[in-house]
Design a protein around this motif. Sequence first.
Motif, PDB file in Angstrom:
ATOM      1  N   ASP A  45       0.811  -1.224   0.000  1.00 59.65           N
ATOM      2  CA  ASP A  45       0.000   0.000   0.000  1.00 59.65           C
ATOM      3  C   ASP A  45       0.846   1.277   0.000  1.00 59.65           C
ATOM      4  N   VAL A  46       2.167   1.152  -0.027  1.00 64.53           N
ATOM      5  CA  VAL A  46       2.970   2.381  -0.112  1.00 64.53           C
ATOM      6  C   VAL A  46       2.834   3.029  -1.498  1.00 64.53           C
ATOM      7  N   VAL A  47       2.452   2.220  -2.474  1.00 59.94           N
ATOM      8  CA  VAL A  47       2.118   2.775  -3.791  1.00 59.94           C
ATOM      9  C   VAL A  47       0.635   2.496  -4.009  1.00 59.94           C
ATOM     10  N   PRO A  48      -0.189   3.544  -4.106  1.00 59.99           N
ATOM     11  CA  PRO A  48      -1.637   3.320  -4.190  1.00 59.99           C
ATOM     12  C   PRO A  48      -2.008   2.444  -5.391  1.00 59.99           C
ATOM     13  N   LYS A  49      -2.882   1.486  -5.138  1.00 61.40           N
ATOM     14  CA  LYS A  49      -3.352   0.609  -6.222  1.00 61.40           C
ATOM     15  C   LYS A  49      -4.225   1.415  -7.192  1.00 61.40           C
ATOM     16  N   PRO A  50      -4.186   1.054  -8.469  1.00 58.23           N
ATOM     17  CA  PRO A  50      -5.050   1.772  -9.421  1.00 58.23           C
ATOM     18  C   PRO A  50      -6.519   1.467  -9.144  1.00 58.23           C
ATOM     19  N   GLU A  51      -7.372   2.416  -9.516  1.00 59.98           N
ATOM     20  CA  GLU A  51      -8.813   2.200  -9.352  1.00 59.98           C
ATOM     21  C   GLU A  51      -9.274   1.001 -10.158  1.00 59.98           C
ATOM     22  N   ASN A  52      -8.701   0.865 -11.343  1.00 61.14           N
ATOM     23  CA  ASN A  52      -9.093  -0.241 -12.207  1.00 61.14           C
ATOM     24  C   ASN A  52      -8.126  -1.415 -12.072  1.00 61.14           C
ATOM     25  N   VAL A  53      -7.903  -1.820 -10.833  1.00 64.68           N
ATOM     26  CA  VAL A  53      -7.027  -2.964 -10.575  1.00 64.68           C
ATOM     27  C   VAL A  53      -7.560  -4.192 -11.325  1.00 64.68           C
ATOM     28  N   HIS A  54      -6.646  -4.990 -11.850  1.00 67.62           N
ATOM     29  CA  HIS A  54      -6.927  -6.158 -12.703  1.00 67.62           C
ATOM     30  C   HIS A  54      -7.211  -5.783 -14.158  1.00 67.62           C
ATOM     31  N   ASP A  55      -7.013  -4.499 -14.476  1.00 68.26           N
ATOM     32  CA  ASP A  55      -6.826  -4.110 -15.867  1.00 68.26           C
ATOM     33  C   ASP A  55      -5.314  -4.261 -16.091  1.00 68.26           C
ATOM     34  N   ALA A  56      -4.917  -5.109 -17.030  1.00 75.10           N
ATOM     35  CA  ALA A  56      -3.501  -5.499 -17.120  1.00 75.10           C
ATOM     36  C   ALA A  56      -2.573  -4.299 -17.315  1.00 75.10           C
ATOM     37  N   LEU A  57      -3.005  -3.301 -18.074  1.00 74.39           N
ATOM     38  CA  LEU A  57      -2.119  -2.143 -18.283  1.00 74.39           C
ATOM     39  C   LEU A  57      -2.041  -1.284 -17.024  1.00 74.39           C
ATOM     40  N   ALA A  58      -3.157  -1.122 -16.346  1.00 74.65           N
ATOM     41  CA  ALA A  58      -3.137  -0.366 -15.079  1.00 74.65           C
ATOM     42  C   ALA A  58      -2.235  -1.077 -14.068  1.00 74.65           C
ATOM     43  N   ASP A  59      -2.312  -2.399 -14.032  1.00 73.72           N
ATOM     44  CA  ASP A  59      -1.459  -3.157 -13.109  1.00 73.72           C
ATOM     45  C   ASP A  59       0.014  -3.055 -13.508  1.00 73.72           C
ATOM     46  N   ALA A  60       0.287  -3.069 -14.815  1.00 74.04           N
ATOM     47  CA  ALA A  60       1.683  -2.937 -15.264  1.00 74.04           C
ATOM     48  C   ALA A  60       2.235  -1.572 -14.850  1.00 74.04           C
ATOM     49  N   ARG A  61       1.399  -0.546 -14.926  1.00 77.08           N
ATOM     50  CA  ARG A  61       1.849   0.796 -14.511  1.00 77.08           C
ATOM     51  C   ARG A  61       2.107   0.829 -13.005  1.00 77.08           C
ATOM     52  N   TRP A  62       1.242   0.150 -12.254  1.00 77.94           N
ATOM     53  CA  TRP A  62       1.470   0.066 -10.803  1.00 77.94           C
ATOM     54  C   TRP A  62       2.793  -0.660 -10.539  1.00 77.94           C
ATOM     55  N   ASN A  63       3.053  -1.720 -11.288  1.00 81.86           N
ATOM     56  CA  ASN A  63       4.309  -2.453 -11.116  1.00 81.86           C
ATOM     57  C   ASN A  63       5.508  -1.528 -11.335  1.00 81.86           C
ATOM     58  N   MET A  64       5.423  -0.687 -12.364  1.00 80.43           N
ATOM     59  CA  MET A  64       6.531   0.232 -12.641  1.00 80.43           C
ATOM     60  C   MET A  64       6.670   1.250 -11.505  1.00 80.43           C
ATOM     61  N   ALA A  65       5.539   1.756 -11.005  1.00 80.79           N
ATOM     62  CA  ALA A  65       5.599   2.719  -9.903  1.00 80.79           C
ATOM     63  C   ALA A  65       6.227   2.072  -8.673  1.00 80.79           C
ATOM     64  N   MET A  66       5.847   0.814  -8.400  1.00 82.45           N
ATOM     65  CA  MET A  66       6.420   0.105  -7.252  1.00 82.45           C
ATOM     66  C   MET A  66       7.907  -0.166  -7.476  1.00 82.45           C
ATOM     67  N   LEU A  67       8.275  -0.560  -8.683  1.00 80.72           N
ATOM     68  CA  LEU A  67       9.688  -0.826  -8.964  1.00 80.72           C
ATOM     69  C   LEU A  67      10.523   0.439  -8.729  1.00 80.72           C
ATOM     70  N   ARG A  68      10.002   1.588  -9.175  1.00 78.18           N
ATOM     71  CA  ARG A  68      10.745   2.844  -8.984  1.00 78.18           C
ATOM     72  C   ARG A  68      10.894   3.157  -7.489  1.00 78.18           C
ATOM     73  N   HIS A  69       9.822   2.864  -6.740  1.00 81.17           N
ATOM     74  CA  HIS A  69       9.883   3.050  -5.297  1.00 81.17           C
ATOM     75  C   HIS A  69      10.988   2.173  -4.699  1.00 81.17           C
ATOM     76  N   LEU A  70      11.038   0.917  -5.129  1.00 79.25           N
ATOM     77  CA  LEU A  70      12.044  -0.008  -4.587  1.00 79.25           C
ATOM     78  C   LEU A  70      13.460   0.400  -4.993  1.00 79.25           C
ATOM     79  N   LYS A  71      13.607   0.823  -6.250  1.00 76.67           N
ATOM     80  CA  LYS A  71      14.946   1.208  -6.731  1.00 76.67           C
ATOM     81  C   LYS A  71      15.462   2.429  -5.961  1.00 76.67           C
ATOM     82  N   ALA A  72      14.519   3.303  -5.573  1.00 78.74           N
ATOM     83  CA  ALA A  72      14.924   4.508  -4.839  1.00 78.74           C
ATOM     84  C   ALA A  72      15.411   4.157  -3.430  1.00 78.74           C
ATOM     85  N   LEU A  73      15.001   2.996  -2.924  1.00 71.91           N
ATOM     86  CA  LEU A  73      15.394   2.583  -1.577  1.00 71.91           C
ATOM     87  C   LEU A  73      16.789   1.966  -1.560  1.00 71.91           C
ATOM     88  N   SER A  74      17.162   1.357  -2.693  1.00 72.03           N
ATOM     89  CA  SER A  74      18.388   0.574  -2.650  1.00 72.03           C
ATOM     90  C   SER A  74      19.534   1.262  -3.393  1.00 72.03           C
TER      91      SER A  74
END
Length: 183
Positions: A154-183
């Motif tokens: 939940d540190v990266v807000p889930k998209p409103e249209n969760v389980h739309d594959a493109l919305a989920d892919a964008r969430w994945n990228m947002a989460m990846l950027r969050h993780l990369k910024a930590l390490s």
Amino acid sequence: MTNVCYDTEFLDDGHTIELISIGIVTDQARGEGYYAVNAECDFERIRDHDWLWVNVVPHLPTTKTDWTDPNHGRLVTRLDRRAACVKPKWVIANEVRDLILRRTVKPDLWAYFAAYDHVALAQLWGPMSDLPDGIPMYTHDLKQEMDRLGVRSDVVPKPENVHDALADARWNMAMLRHLKALS
Ligand SMILES: [Mg+2]
């Protein structure tokens, strides 16, 4: 190195994984994404699948009618094969191969709970031995990396249209950027 974040929706019956839709974003594409729906997916089975009916079907291009099938009480809905994103699997395979191999440098694949997604992606080209040269043979799992770093989803807000594959892919990228910024 190019990060390629993707998500698939699929019909999993415990024996086979059938691709329904795929969304892809890369960190070279400035927010543009790729989205396609498998024209060959078995829509009758998808419609009859309780979880997919509730979570995935609403995001797919469908033709809706107001006639309710008395056998399962659901609206008679079919995949709208005239929609531009609905494509035969071989077309999706060619487009995804082109996207990963020609428009990225050293692709690194990422997905969330990635095991099933990797199989759904790899099977675009058939068995494992037919995976095109240059497509990575594994997908990094965001969830594994989140656990390693102690990051909650939940540190990266889930998209409103969760389980739309493109919305989920964008969430994945947002989460990846969050993780990369930590390490
Ligand atoms: Mg998804």
